[in-house]
Each structure stands twice: as C-alpha cells, then as structure tokens.
Design an enzyme around this catalytic site. Structure first.
Site, mmCIF file in Angstrom:
data_model
loop_
_atom_site.group_PDB
_atom_site.id
_atom_site.type_symbol
_atom_site.label_atom_id
_atom_site.label_comp_id
_atom_site.label_asym_id
_atom_site.label_seq_id
_atom_site.Cartn_x
_atom_site.Cartn_y
_atom_site.Cartn_z
ATOM 1 N N GLU A 38 -2.900 29.281 6.769
ATOM 2 C CA GLU A 38 -2.125 29.514 7.985
ATOM 3 C C GLU A 38 -0.857 28.646 7.950
ATOM 4 O OE1 GLU A 38 -2.134 31.666 10.103
ATOM 5 O OE2 GLU A 38 -0.941 30.844 11.746
ATOM 6 N N LYS A 118 -2.451 -6.022 3.937
ATOM 7 C CA LYS A 118 -1.267 -6.172 3.086
ATOM 8 C C LYS A 118 -1.338 -5.049 2.062
ATOM 9 C CE LYS A 118 1.705 -9.325 0.667
ATOM 10 N NZ LYS A 118 2.131 -8.374 -0.355
ATOM 11 N N CYS A 415 -32.685 0.370 -32.991
ATOM 12 C CA CYS A 415 -33.834 0.875 -33.756
ATOM 13 C C CYS A 415 -33.425 1.544 -35.057
ATOM 14 C CB CYS A 415 -34.662 1.828 -32.906
ATOM 15 S SG CYS A 415 -33.883 3.435 -32.687
HETATM 16 S S1 IVH Z 1 5.913 -7.693 6.809
HETATM 17 C C1 IVH Z 1 9.293 -10.632 7.211
HETATM 18 N N1 IVH Z 1 3.607 -6.463 6.644
HETATM 19 O O1 IVH Z 1 4.684 -7.698 1.365
HETATM 20 C C2 IVH Z 1 8.037 -9.949 6.897
HETATM 21 N N2 IVH Z 1 4.824 -6.827 4.658
HETATM 22 O O2 IVH Z 1 5.846 -10.377 0.528
HETATM 23 C C3 IVH Z 1 8.246 -8.773 6.062
HETATM 24 N N3 IVH Z 1 3.747 -5.950 2.645
HETATM 25 O O3 IVH Z 1 7.876 -6.754 0.507
HETATM 26 C C4 IVH Z 1 7.070 -8.063 5.583
HETATM 27 N N4 IVH Z 1 1.985 -5.134 3.635
HETATM 28 O O4 IVH Z 1 6.269 -4.895 0.818
HETATM 29 C C5 IVH Z 1 4.669 -6.939 5.970
HETATM 30 N N5 IVH Z 1 1.551 -5.374 6.623
HETATM 31 C C6 IVH Z 1 2.615 -5.836 5.973
HETATM 32 C C7 IVH Z 1 2.752 -5.690 4.577
HETATM 33 C C8 IVH Z 1 3.864 -6.220 3.952
HETATM 34 C C9 IVH Z 1 2.598 -5.270 2.489
HETATM 35 C C10 IVH Z 1 4.660 -6.325 1.552
HETATM 36 C C11 IVH Z 1 6.059 -5.894 1.774
HETATM 37 C C12 IVH Z 1 6.921 -7.067 1.442
HETATM 38 C C13 IVH Z 1 5.959 -8.041 0.877
HETATM 39 C C14 IVH Z 1 6.326 -9.412 1.383
#
Ligand code: IVH
Length: 679
Positions: A38, A118, A415
């Site tokens: 769809e 993260k 074996c």
């Molecule tokens: S905040 C000023 N939140 O981690 C703060 N970053 O080392 C900016 N990353 O290049 C980042 N998960 O690619 C933030 N939940 C998250 C994240 C995250 C992954 C990565 C991001 C950044 C790196 C910083």
C-alpha cells in the site's frame, strides 16, 4: 485549467503528507499501519503525478530523497556553533568527581541529569531553514565539516521538512547516524555475496556509507539517525528550558529519539542507570559504547560552560571496550558432542569486554577463509555480554612477514578418525562417533546434564578422567560404576564419590522425554524430545518408526526425521539403550499412540487408487493410519474417502457412482495437515 492544477497540487500535498506519516511510523516509530504494498502504491502514485507535472516537484518531496547525481568531492561547511566533543569517564570515581565539581560550581546539593545512550556512529548536523532541510554536515574537526546533504536526505528517518505550520527560521538539529545491528548483519552478508569488502563493525559501515560521493550507494545502506540535541535555534523563543524538553521538542518534530532516555537526580542514580544500561546493551537494536550524562537545566549548563573543547555539564561514561586487538598465536581444533570440528584461536591474552581472553572461536573453516585469517596475524577479538569471544577480523596493515595459513585437518585431532565435510555443509565432522573420546566425553556430559538425566556432580573434570582411564565409554557404563573406581580418581574423596553414585542411582527414575533428549540425537533438542515422546508414547515404538512416520509428527522435518531414524538404526546405539534399560533406567510409558483425540479422520475409511505424484501408496497408508484412519481395498457405501492418483482403476468410477468424497494427493495432504495441527 488553473483550477485543476490547484486540485492536483492539493492531491500531491495530501499524498506527501500521507507518505511522510507512513515513513515516520515505519522508520521512526517502528509501528507501520499499512502494508508495504500500500505504501509502494502511494509512492508510485505521487511519482506519476510529479512526472506529469514537474512544476509541482519540491526538494522536500519524499520522491526526492534519492536520485541525485554523484559528487566530485564534498564541500566544506562551517558550523554555526562548534560541534564539541565529550570528556570520557571509565571508572565510577571519575563520575563521582564530575558530579562533585558541578555541585560545587553551582553550589547546590543535588543535580538533575539526563541519562542517554552514547551512540556509536557518526555525529551530524542538520540545518532546517524555514522548516526545510537545507544542509546536512559531518562533524569534521568540530568547526568545519563536510557537506553531505545529499547523503543525509536518503535516510528515511530524517525529516525533509518540519511537520509544523510555523517552523523556526533556523533550527540546527544534532545527532548520530548509525546502522542498526540487524541491518549491519544484512549489509555484511550482501557485501560478502557480491565479493566486496565486509565491514569490521557497524560504525565503520555507517562511516563508509555516509561518506560516499554517490548518494545512490548511501541510499542502499539503510542508515538510521537518532537526534540528541539542538545546535542553533533562531526566530522564535525557544520552547524549552531543560535538555529533557529539547528531546521532547525534537520528538514532537518527528525526529527519531532513542527510547532509553531518563531524568534522574544525584550520582548514585547515574551509576545505577549505567549498570542497568550495561545489561540492556546487547539487546538494544543499535551499538552503544557508553552512556552520556547531561545536566538537565539549560541555565545550569550555561553557568558551567566549557573547558577547551568539551562541556563541563556533560560526560560520557564508557563501557569497557568489547573489541581489542591481539596476536593470533595458533589455531587449535576442538571436537564437539556431534563431532563438529571447531577452529579455536589461541591468543596473546587480551583484556576485552571486562575479562582476559585467551581463546576465541573462529566458528568454521569458511569463516577463517572469509576473514582471511592467517596464523601470526594481528586480530580483532570481540567479547560482547555473555556471548563467547570471537575473532571478528584481522588488521591487514599489521600483517607480519611470516604468517601461516590454517588447514582444516582431514582427521579428527582426538581420535584420528576421518573428518569429513559434506557438500553444502559448513561444518567438518569427525566420523569416529562414540568411539571418539572427545565426542564420548561430550555425549556423556550431555547425558548427565540437568535437563537430561540430571546427574548432579558429574562435571567436566570427572568425565574427562572417567573417559581417559577407559572406565566409562558409554552412558550405560555410568550405571556400572562402583565406589572403588570413583574414589581412586584424582580429587575424588569418598564422600563426593558417594554423592555421585547416589545421583546416578537417583537418575534411573526418569521420564521418556528426558531419556530421548539425553541420548543426544542430532537435531533433537528438548522440545523435539517431548514431541517424540508424546507421539510415540513408547521408546520401542519410536525406535521402530520409519522416516515417513516420524515426519508425521508436528515440527519434525525430513532432516530431523532422518537423523532420528539413523540414530536408532545404529546397532551400537541400540545396545547402549538396552544396557541402560537393564541396569534399571526406567520411565512411565503410555500404551496408546497419541492420536489426537480430535483427529478429524479418526475411524474414517479410505481407499487408495492410482499412482500419487509424490507419495508411495504405502506412505499414504501409514500417514492415514497414524492419525487413526483405516485403509481398505475396495470401495463400498462405508468408504469415507477415495484418494485418486494417475491412472486410477475401477474404484474411481465406483466412488463417483456412490458419491463418495474424492481426494487428490494435495487434498489428502491438507486433510492430514489439519490432523497434525489439531493435536
Ligand atoms: S552530546 C557538547 N549526546 O559523542 C556535547 N553526543 O564525544 C555534544 N555522541 O561527536 C555531544 N551519543 O557523536 C552527545 N547522546 C549523545 C551522544 C553523543 C554519541 C557522540 C557525538 C559526539 C561525541 C562526543
């Protein structure tokens, strides 16, 4: 004319809104409300109208995600505000220090934080001008990145426009592009099929896919996006004062947000979230390398500010690396219960996933070839959660000069029997069967295991000794053990020897499903064993069943049926079973074959005539009888069904005359299937 183009424009807009909504439901919420066909129909309809009226095409139409021409190079873009990085913490103490500094700086007792995953992908920035996506860029060095707008537009979870009437003049959304674990597996399989390079992990795959000059390639890679923040917001008062509200705002604009967001107060709660997320990590659909803690209040964030290139208000608490590089010293071959030969890497010990790893599985011969692994190579070892450590690949640039190839032995290393790999199989197997001590040990361990005969205390060390000293050769020998033989073994005090003997004695009273499972028939796991016991009722009846009869049992396919029949055809196995029974192993049997009481053909009379296309007459008869039907030789008014094949005899005419139900092979199979499923 104008009127009609206006009508068409409205139609186009309605189609776009519908497609955007279904995209969002499918790619962001993972909860589609219409079938794919769809969706395809709507999409094609829009494409057709746009083709006919090119003046109605807009860059944010869902048809315009793909199709841009390849670039020569990426141009650079300067970020309106720098894309900074995060400081890392590895130990709880570092997180405690982070929280202490913040409390002191703000002069408060307890701080409210958000906790979020993260993501292990690539940071990108998405700029929406007057609500339309105009620029998408990589993080680059944090100040300038590369313009990858065309590639980002192909990602279906990224909105091409904001779904609101009055969007902010400028909104820069930040987040991470990644490949979900399942899509990564699929991508690598496809790469392998095409003979192209496979990616070591999902992050590399995402990076490789995003930095493609040809957006057509990116479009095929199933990338995903998760938003985690806002860089710039201009043109309206910001509708938020907390980070958690930014997240809610982005969610309301249809940006994908990970489910795993929390708001908590105090460092104890942060650490609890970290440990809880660690247990979830393997089950999450995406790869994470830690959690990020952010001070929730934006006023407090501002007060805290930045040190060099990282905010003081946030920190990434990392998990121990799940992958590490080490050296491959050699490859051993282990023999499993079913004789499978598994190549196992012997490694220079390496700390990974929180433990020291010295061995890792290489799965099978093909995997060693596929990953181009040579003995002496620098290899990447992965240990994720409870999964056994594996070698995921090599570091080609660091290959030393004198590496050696791995050769699968053609004889069992334990074996000495021939090891064979059947056509179409990936596994090489020892043909020594239970004469092979390695298989024997595994078979005995399986026999004694908790869900089989449940012999407590009969562990690996003991079984090793019993088999190595030729005290036990088959499971039946366990029931001949005496205290003298046991107490003579290493690390066996009289008391524990007695306990083992008691456990062996106790295991004699068992159930038929346990016993069948304990035999260790290939492909017969616990639930199949239960099914077999239920349907056969008695072991002797199971042992006498032919492949065709076994296949009548629900969930038993040709391979499993063959494996069961082969097992019981083996004289050695029959002897072991006989010995087990005569030493007193027993269970309750049921006299009745379990024909489902509700079998629709119970007591019905069948006549077979002519040649059936796929089934011998004998098989058809057995299958009918299995479900309680009767097969007779001549058609009469008492006949319920006549099964007719090619060149039927006079019985066919008689059946027509007596108005008896006539079945062809397909109809018979359908009827029998109904019997199997009503059981
Ligand atoms: S905040 C000023 N939140 O981690 C703060 N970053 O080392 C900016 N990353 O290049 C980042 N998960 O690619 C933030 N939940 C998250 C994240 C995250 C992954 C990565 C991001 C950044 C790196 C910083």
């Amino acid at each position: 004319m104008n009127d009609s183009i206006e009508t068409i424009r409205q139609q186009v807009e309605a189609l776009r809104a519908a497609i955007d909504m279904h995209n969002y439901r499918y790619y962001v919420l993972d909860a589609p409300t219409i079938p794919d066909v769809e969706y395809d129909r709507l999409f094609r309809e829009l494409q057709q109208i746009e083709q006919q009226y090119p003046q109605l095409v807009t860059p944010d139409s869902p048809t315009q995600r793909v199709g841009a021409a390849p670039l020569k190079e990426f141009i650079h873009v300067t970020h309106r505000t720098p894309m900074l990085s995060l400081n890392n913490a590895f130990e709880d103490a570092e997180v405690e220090a982070f929280d202490r500094r913040i409390r002191e700086e703000l002069n408060i007792d307890a701080v409210e934080y958000t906790v979020e995953p993260k993501f292990d992908g690539l940071a990108v920035s998405l700029t929406y001008e007057q609500g339309v996506l105009t620029t998408g860029a990589t993080r680059g060095d944090g100040y300038t990145g590369e313009d990858i707008t065309l590639n980002l537009r192909t990602i279906k979870s990224i909105p091409l426009h904001l779904p609101i009437e009055q969007p902010p003049a400028l909104l820069e959304v930040r987040g991470e592009v990644l490949i979900l674990k399942a899509d990564f597996e699929r991508l690598n399989l496809e790469q392998q099929k095409k003979g192209e390079k496979i990616f070591a992990n999902s992050r590399n795959a995402a990076a490789g896919s995003l930095r493609q000059l040809d957006p057509g390639i990116t479009a095929k890679r199933r990338l995903t996006f998760f938003a985690y923040g806002v860089g710039v917001h201009e043109g309206e008062p910001t509708p938020y004062s907390q980070h958690s509200e930014i997240i809610a705002y982005l969610r309301s604009l249809y940006f994908p947000i990970a489910h795993e967001y929390k708001v908590v107060t105090g460092v104890t709660a942060l650490l609890a979230c970290y440990h809880q997320m660690a247990t979830l990590r393997d089950k999450l659909p995406y790869d994470t390398d830690g959690v990020v803690y952010k001070v929730n209040s934006l006023t407090q964030q501002e007060k805290l500010g930045f040190v060099s290139r990282a905010p003081r208000f946030a920190i990434a608490h990392k998990y121990p690396a799940q992958e590490a590089a080490t050296e491959l010293l050699g490859i051993d071959v282990q023999v499993g219960r079913t004789g499978a030969l598994t190549p196992v890497a012997r490694l220079v010990p390496v700390f990974v996933g929180g433990v020291t790893v010295t061995n890792a599985t290489l799965h099978n011969e093909d995997e060693v070839k596929r990953k181009q692994i040579m003995i002496g190579d620098k290899v990447i070892v992965r240990r994720a959660g409870d999964v056994i450590p594996e070698v995921v690949g090599i570091v080609p640039e660091q290959r030393p000069p004198h590496t050696k190839p791995f050769l699968m032995p053609d004889h069992c290393p334990v074996c000495g029997a021939r090891a064979v790999r059947l056509p179409g199989e990936t596994v090489t197997r020892c043909t020594g069967g239970l004469f092979c001590p390695a298989q024997r040990k595994q078979a005995i361990l399986h026999f004694a295991s908790r869900r089989a005969m449940d012999i407590e205390g009969l562990g690996e060390k003991l079984v090793d000794q019993l088999v190595d000293h030729a005290i036990v050769r088959t499971p039946a020998d366990l029931y001949k053990l005496g205290i003298a033989a046991l107490a003579n073994l290493e690390r066996m005090a009289e008391k524990s020897a007695n306990n083992v003997l008691l456990a062996i004695e106790k295991s004699k009273r068992t159930t038929l499903p346990r016993f069948i499972y304990a035999l260790g028939i290939r492909h017969v796991g616990e639930s199949t064993a239960k099914e077999l016991a239920h349907f056969a009722g008695q072991l002797d009846r199971l042992m006498a069943m032919k492949v065709e009869q076994l296949q009548q049992i629900p969930d038993i396919g040709p391979v499993v049926a063959q494996s069961i029949a082969d097992f019981f055809a083996e004289q050695h196995n029959r002897e072991v079973i006989e010995q087990l029974r005569s030493s007193g192993v027993s269970w309750q049997e049921s006299a009745e074959v379990a024909i489902p009481a509700s079998s629709p053909i119970r007591g019905k009379t069948f006549v077979l005539t002519g040649t059936l296309p796929n089934m011998s007459r004998e098989t058809a008869k057995e299958r009918i009888e299995h479900f309680g039907g009767k097969v007779t030789g001549s058609v009469s008014s008492k006949t319920d069904y006549v099964v007719v094949g090619a060149d039927p005899g006079s019985k066919y005419g008689k059946a027509v005359e007596l108005k008896i139900m006539i079945l062809d092979e397909a109809a018979l199979l359908e009827l029998l299937d109904g019997c199997a499923s009503s059981s």
